[in-house]
Scaffold this motif. Structure first.
Motif, PDB file in Angstrom:
ATOM      1  N   UNK A  70       0.833  -1.206   0.000  1.00 45.73           N
ATOM      2  CA  UNK A  70       0.000   0.000   0.000  1.00 45.73           C
ATOM      3  C   UNK A  70       0.870   1.259   0.000  1.00 45.73           C
ATOM      4  N   UNK A  71       2.057   1.187   0.605  1.00 42.74           N
ATOM      5  CA  UNK A  71       2.935   2.355   0.576  1.00 42.74           C
ATOM      6  C   UNK A  71       3.519   2.567  -0.819  1.00 42.74           C
ATOM      7  N   UNK A  72       3.852   1.497  -1.532  1.00 46.45           N
ATOM      8  CA  UNK A  72       4.337   1.629  -2.902  1.00 46.45           C
ATOM      9  C   UNK A  72       3.285   2.288  -3.790  1.00 46.45           C
ATOM     10  N   UNK A  83       1.309   7.296  -6.484  1.00 52.03           N
ATOM     11  CA  UNK A  83       0.327   8.368  -6.697  1.00 52.03           C
ATOM     12  C   UNK A  83       0.931   9.731  -6.390  1.00 52.03           C
ATOM     13  N   UNK A  84       1.802   9.805  -5.374  1.00 53.59           N
ATOM     14  CA  UNK A  84       2.444  11.075  -5.041  1.00 53.59           C
ATOM     15  C   UNK A  84       3.366  11.534  -6.168  1.00 53.59           C
ATOM     16  N   UNK A  85       4.104  10.590  -6.748  1.00 52.09           N
ATOM     17  CA  UNK A  85       4.987  10.925  -7.871  1.00 52.09           C
ATOM     18  C   UNK A  85       4.175  11.543  -9.007  1.00 52.09           C
ATOM     19  N   UNK A  86       3.042  10.920  -9.327  1.00 53.41           N
ATOM     20  CA  UNK A  86       2.199  11.443 -10.400  1.00 53.41           C
ATOM     21  C   UNK A  86       1.514  12.748  -9.994  1.00 53.41           C
ATOM     22  N   UNK A 115      10.062  17.429   2.455  1.00 56.50           N
ATOM     23  CA  UNK A 115      11.197  18.343   2.632  1.00 56.50           C
ATOM     24  C   UNK A 115      12.368  18.076   1.688  1.00 56.50           C
ATOM     25  N   UNK A 116      12.153  17.285   0.656  1.00 50.23           N
ATOM     26  CA  UNK A 116      13.189  17.084  -0.350  1.00 50.23           C
ATOM     27  C   UNK A 116      12.596  17.349  -1.730  1.00 50.23           C
ATOM     28  N   UNK A 117      13.456  17.494  -2.721  1.00 53.04           N
ATOM     29  CA  UNK A 117      12.997  17.732  -4.085  1.00 53.04           C
ATOM     30  C   UNK A 117      12.110  16.585  -4.560  1.00 53.04           C
ATOM     31  N   UNK A 118      11.037  16.937  -5.265  1.00 54.67           N
ATOM     32  CA  UNK A 118      10.220  15.912  -5.904  1.00 54.67           C
ATOM     33  C   UNK A 118      10.990  15.305  -7.070  1.00 54.67           C
ATOM     34  N   UNK A 119      10.577  14.135  -7.500  1.00 52.60           N
ATOM     35  CA  UNK A 119      11.274  13.480  -8.603  1.00 52.60           C
ATOM     36  C   UNK A 119      11.146  14.283  -9.893  1.00 52.60           C
ATOM     37  N   UNK A 156       6.611   6.317 -11.548  1.00 48.66           N
ATOM     38  CA  UNK A 156       5.335   6.039 -10.894  1.00 48.66           C
ATOM     39  C   UNK A 156       4.695   4.785 -11.444  1.00 48.66           C
ATOM     40  N   UNK A 157       4.737   4.609 -12.766  1.00 42.99           N
ATOM     41  CA  UNK A 157       4.172   3.404 -13.384  1.00 42.99           C
ATOM     42  C   UNK A 157       4.875   2.147 -12.885  1.00 42.99           C
ATOM     43  N   UNK A 158       6.200   2.223 -12.769  1.00 38.55           N
ATOM     44  CA  UNK A 158       6.972   1.067 -12.284  1.00 38.55           C
ATOM     45  C   UNK A 158       6.594   0.710 -10.849  1.00 38.55           C
ATOM     46  N   UNK A 159       6.359   1.721 -10.028  1.00 33.27           N
ATOM     47  CA  UNK A 159       5.967   1.461  -8.641  1.00 33.27           C
ATOM     48  C   UNK A 159       4.607   0.773  -8.576  1.00 33.27           C
ATOM     49  N   UNK A 160       3.652   1.227  -9.392  1.00 33.22           N
ATOM     50  CA  UNK A 160       2.344   0.576  -9.446  1.00 33.22           C
ATOM     51  C   UNK A 160       2.504  -0.898  -9.824  1.00 33.22           C
ATOM     52  N   UNK A 161       3.256  -1.138 -10.888  1.00 32.20           N
ATOM     53  CA  UNK A 161       3.425  -2.508 -11.376  1.00 32.20           C
ATOM     54  C   UNK A 161       4.115  -3.388 -10.341  1.00 32.20           C
ATOM     55  N   UNK A 162       5.102  -2.835  -9.663  1.00 34.84           N
ATOM     56  CA  UNK A 162       5.833  -3.605  -8.657  1.00 34.84           C
ATOM     57  C   UNK A 162       4.925  -3.957  -7.475  1.00 34.84           C
ATOM     58  N   UNK A 163       4.088  -3.009  -7.084  1.00 31.94           N
ATOM     59  CA  UNK A 163       3.150  -3.274  -5.984  1.00 31.94           C
ATOM     60  C   UNK A 163       2.197  -4.405  -6.344  1.00 31.94           C
TER      61      UNK A 163
END
Length: 348
Positions: free
Chosen positions: A90-92, A97-100, A112-116, A129-136
């Motif tokens: 669920x965190x992945x 979603x945050x990346x997108x 507090x850090x730069x976004x991707x 972001x797509x890779x994270x969805x697929x990996x999850x």
């Protein structure tokens, strides 16, 4: 509107006198396992992606969804290794979603850090972001039952659909409160709900218990998203640790402004709508004063309280244990956070 003097105090304590770390004490052993497992996911990607994934997965988010998955497991029978894997899944999805989101909002800061997208550009960030969805989803398919993968896939679809609907309704002054609540239920409530629901499912809990956990997650998720939308208006970037004011820049009409539009007369509504659509920096403070002076803050808080009360009622159906009490403590924590933010808004 981040230039205001308002802030969200991340160290505020709830009525029980506990801070967030103390509330999560029942899963203090499992949370480091989740962090280690998240870090370990980097090796599951192509070596050429290692730097990107290590950066994205190494953030210091609140880990609310993993915490809910673990606490729901404890509340319904016990926390197992399967719950730790669920927490990672669920965190992945949440991070994806945050990346997108950050791409769509052109946000520059997250935790507090730069976004991707700020660091590497939109093209790479979309694919990350797509890779994270697929990996999850690959991790979800590793369970012996197909129920986990099915429900995770459904929730992911709902979250993405919510983002699409919100994007479609940007700058739409005809957006209703019910439509707004439906959008945030899809965007946030769905992932909160599946975290809690599957936490119970993995323990073979009774269907009535699974339903209570699902509804608890939904109600808590809606309350949390309304609060987060208020942070975007009334908060300060230094405390929030992310870019604020992005909702209005991108035409996302959230609860305070929707309530404000309801409070004014028809001619004033047209002018107010024009101000919102112009999003002129010089008019932002005027809009903020209007939000503060029309009872909107109190109504926003009442709406958050309504969903918190519903979440607490869902928990009342469960036998009490340390994990259920921690979940109840989280609802109290959110209530106090909301009062701190919105109370300071009125006083400023």
């Amino acid at each position: 509107m981040q230039g205001s003097t308002l802030r969200a105090n991340a160290t505020i304590v709830p009525r029980s006198g506990q801070n967030l770390a103390e509330l999560l004490e029942p899963i203090a052993t499992e949370l480091p396992r989740v962090e280690a497992a998240l870090a370990g996911q980097v090796s599951g990607f192509d070596p050429g992606m290692g730097e990107y994934m290590q950066y994205i997965l190494g953030g210091t988010g609140k880990r609310l969804r993993p915490s809910l998955a673990l606490l729901a497991g404890g509340a319904t029978g016990g926390v197992t290794g399967e719950h730790v894997t669920l927490a990672v899944i669920v965190e992945l999805i949440h991070i994806a979603t945050l990346v997108h989101d950050d791409i769509l909002d052109e946000a520059e800061l997250r935790h507090r850090i730069q976004t991707s997208n700020s660091r590497w550009g939109n093209e790479i960030s979309v694919l990350l972001g797509d890779c994270l969805f697929a990996h999850a989803l690959r991790l979800a398919a590793s369970y012996p039952t197909t129920e986990v993968c099915r429900r995770v896939s459904e929730a992911t679809n709902t979250v993405c659909s919510g983002e699409i609907v919100q994007t479609q309704r940007r700058f739409d002054l005809d957006l209703t409160l019910d439509q707004y609540l439906s959008i945030i239920n899809m965007k946030t409530g769905a992932l909160f709900a599946v975290s809690c629901e599957l936490g119970a499912v993995l323990n073979g809990a009774d269907p009535s218990v699974v339903k209570s956990m699902d509804e608890f997650g939904t109600n808590l998720g809606i309350a949390y998203q309304i609060y987060d939308d208020c942070v975007d208006i009334f908060g300060q970037e230094r405390q929030a640790g992310k870019s604020l004011g992005t909702d209005m820049k991108k035409g996302k009409l959230t609860l305070p402004f929707l309530l404000l539009l309801q409070h004014v007369s028809s001619p004033a509504r047209q002018e107010l709508g024009a101000m919102i659509l112009r999003n002129d920096q010089h008019e932002q403070q005027q809009l903020l004063r209007l939000v503060l002076g029309n009872g909107v803050v109190g109504e926003s808080l009442a709406t958050i309280d309504k969903y918190i009360s519903r979440a607490q009622a869902n928990l009342a159906t469960l036998p009490s244990n340390v994990y259920v009490r921690a979940l109840t403590g989280l609802t109290d924590y959110l209530s106090v956070q909301s009062r701190s933010l919105l109370g300071e808004a009125v006083e400023a």
